[in-house]
Write a protein that holds these residues in place. Structure first.
Motif, PDB file in Angstrom:
ATOM      1  N   UNK A 421       7.085   3.312  -0.295  1.00  0.00           N
ATOM      2  CA  UNK A 421       7.647   4.912   0.141  1.00  0.00           C
ATOM      3  C   UNK A 421       6.988   5.728   0.323  1.00  0.00           C
ATOM      4  N   UNK A 422       7.083   6.179   1.671  1.00  0.00           N
ATOM      5  CA  UNK A 422       6.521   7.025   2.222  1.00  0.00           C
ATOM      6  C   UNK A 422       5.246   7.204   3.249  1.00  0.00           C
ATOM      7  N   UNK A 423       4.815   6.786   2.257  1.00  0.00           N
ATOM      8  CA  UNK A 423       2.590   6.236   2.364  1.00  0.00           C
ATOM      9  C   UNK A 423       2.057   5.224   1.636  1.00  0.00           C
ATOM     10  N   UNK A 424       1.574   4.974   1.982  1.00  0.00           N
ATOM     11  CA  UNK A 424       0.012   4.168   0.877  1.00  0.00           C
ATOM     12  C   UNK A 424      -1.266   5.246   1.067  1.00  0.00           C
ATOM     13  N   UNK A 425      -2.263   5.537  -0.227  1.00  0.00           N
ATOM     14  CA  UNK A 425      -3.346   6.092   0.049  1.00  0.00           C
ATOM     15  C   UNK A 425      -4.100   6.013  -0.433  1.00  0.00           C
ATOM     16  N   UNK A 426      -5.065   6.522  -0.280  1.00  0.00           N
ATOM     17  CA  UNK A 426      -6.209   6.082  -1.436  1.00  0.00           C
ATOM     18  C   UNK A 426      -7.609   6.522  -1.212  1.00  0.00           C
TER      19      UNK A 426
END
Length: 494
Positions: A421-426
């Motif tokens: 979905x566009x980016x995965x972040x942490x």
């Protein structure tokens, strides 16, 4: 933010302790496992608390890259000379302003020894290089570039590939954690699973224990040496994310679902200081091999970065400066040059014979792509990129037909069940710690008996990120925190 209080409990309010240990490690990912193994090796009585039913955490879901260098055996076998000073220069630039120079220097100077420690534990690395930009190689190659050859980093230090990938069929984090979990099981470390740390126990300004919950039962631990917090970041805690890192709110999270920030909050409630809490890694949903052969533009058709840098840096620029409203622009030759196994099923969302048609389909301003690509092609005829300095090996004119990929539509990594979905972040901010893992208070003094490592801390990072500096940082400083907590235990026993 949490369903129960995180405030510390004075020791005189604990009627009795169920367990008496030297070192208590909270969290069983790569940092927790490394801390426990080193504390055990130092002769301490060690217990790991893990809220899940077994070890692994977010570490087990990672790609398995570890950023190591300075002349490891894998680097040498692949024909690369490297030095700790070159590695340090790269990381100081890549990890962002105000990264921790003391930690970076120590990490680089001891990188070869840390690699050897991992190998001694049984972590496998293959003596082979994957040569082109990618998130995770489709092979089991053990070494990869992380943007070291890209501008401006190649001008700051002699480039060498330092992405050491744990040998695996697919993502290597599970292999790393299988090895570390096995080593823990072979040690004298006790692991208490399905157990959540609720509150720290304090005696004045010292941390001396933990109150935890095992299902419906309260369990108390008296700790002689130290509590080591390795519970991960806070990307799964929506309230905490909104408070500290609002730019990451609403994006898919790269974790095991347990990065709730409670370990950070426990330390804060005991006076712990934090750093860089707004910082995050952005795994942008683009295929690096496509981006580097074409270009990445914003919603006005403008390039904003050299596409051969580490893709996470593209992601940070795309999110923090352009709200992920970015596109990969390429031509048929660039698309076909990316092997199908590296495409992860991504296909262009728009295709047109002319740039004017393409920008109209996307909804970009009239003439925007025509101008950007035209200027790019003018210099690319000579293999040059004077605006962003992409390496000549990736620079060539783009020709009709043209294509555009909308990053916000996401990609599906081969080991994931759905689109990112566009980016995965942490999150990469957290507790402020010393090189020994001591958690600092707001006055910059270590809190006696409290340590941290991994994503629960700010680690090496500022607002930059390079793959492998989570697993590498977590295992390296996890080891140091375990040793320091065990040493304090032996000192207090004298």
């Amino acid at each position: 933010m949490f369903t129960s209080s995180v405030r510390p409990i004075p020791v005189d309010q604990v009627e009795a302790f169920d367990h008496d240990v030297d070192v208590l490690v909270v969290g069983f990912g790569c940092a927790g496992a490394s801390a426990a193994l080193e504390a055990d090796a130092a002769g301490a009585q060690v217990v790991i608390l893990e809220q899940r039913s077994g070890g692994g955490g977010s570490s087990a879901l990672s790609g398995g890259e570890m950023y190591l260098g300075g002349g490891t055996s894998v680097q040498r076998a692949c024909g690369f000379d490297d030095s700790a000073s070159a590695m340090e220069a790269f990381l100081l630039a890549a990890l962002g302003p105000d990264c921790d120079p003391e930690k970076v220097r120590l990490y680089c100077e001891n990188s070869v020894a840390h690699f050897d420690w991992l190998v001694d534990q049984g972590v496998p690395f293959k003596d082979s290089l994957w040569p082109t930009p990618t998130w995770v190689p489709p092979t089991d190659d053990g070494l990869m570039w992380m943007g070291e050859k890209a501008f401006p980093f190649a001008d700051l230090a002699v480039p060498a590939p330092r992405g050491h990938r744990v040998t695996a069929d697919g993502f290597g984090g599970k292999v790393l954690m299988d090895v570390l979990c096995r080593r823990v099981s072979e040690s004298t470390v006790d692991v208490h699973v399905d157990t959540v740390a609720l509150r720290l126990v304090v005696d004045g300004d010292q941390v001396v224990g933990v109150v935890a919950r095992h299902f419906d039962t309260t369990v108390t631990y008296r700790v002689r040496g130290g509590v080591v917090i390795t519970t991960g970041g806070f990307a799964d805690n929506k309230a905490m994310l909104a408070e500290h890192a609002p730019a990451l709110v609403g994006l898919p999270v790269n974790s095991d679902g347990g990065d709730d920030g409670r370990g950070i909050a426990l330390a804060q409630a005991a006076g712990g200081a934090v750093r860089h809490m707004s910082a995050g890694q952005v795994g942008i949903s683009l295929i690096p091999g496509m981006a580097v052969r074409g270009m990445v533009v914003d919603d006005r058709g403008r390039r904003f970065i050299n596409e051969d840098v580490y893709p996470g840096l593209i992601g940070q620029a795309a999110l923090f400066k352009h709200g992920l409203r970015v596109w990969v622009i390429l031509d048929e030759e660039a698309f076909e040059a990316v092997p199908e196994v590296e495409r992860w099923g991504v296909r262009p969302h728009h295709v047109a014979e002319t740039l004017a048609e393409l920008e109209a389909e996307i909804g970009m301003p009239d003439g925007s792509l025509v101008s950007t690509v035209g200027e790019y092609n003018r210099h690319a005829e000579n293999g040059d990129d004077p605006y962003f300095h992409k390496a000549p090996e990736w620079v060539r004119p783009l020709r009709s037909p043209f294509a555009a990929i909308d990053v916000r539509r996401g990609i599906v990594p081969p080991e994931h069940g759905g689109s990112s979905g566009g980016a995965e972040v942490f999150t990469i901010g957290g507790l402020r710690t010393s090189t020994e893992g001591e958690v600092f208070d707001l006055d910059g003094r270590p809190i006696p008996g409290l340590y941290g490592a991994g994503r629960a801390t700010s680690g090496l990072h500022s607002w930059g990120y390079i793959s492998g500096t989570s697993l590498g940082d977590g295992t390296f400083f996890g080891r140091r925190a375990g040793i320091a907590a065990a040493r304090r235990s032996s000192t207090s026993a004298e």
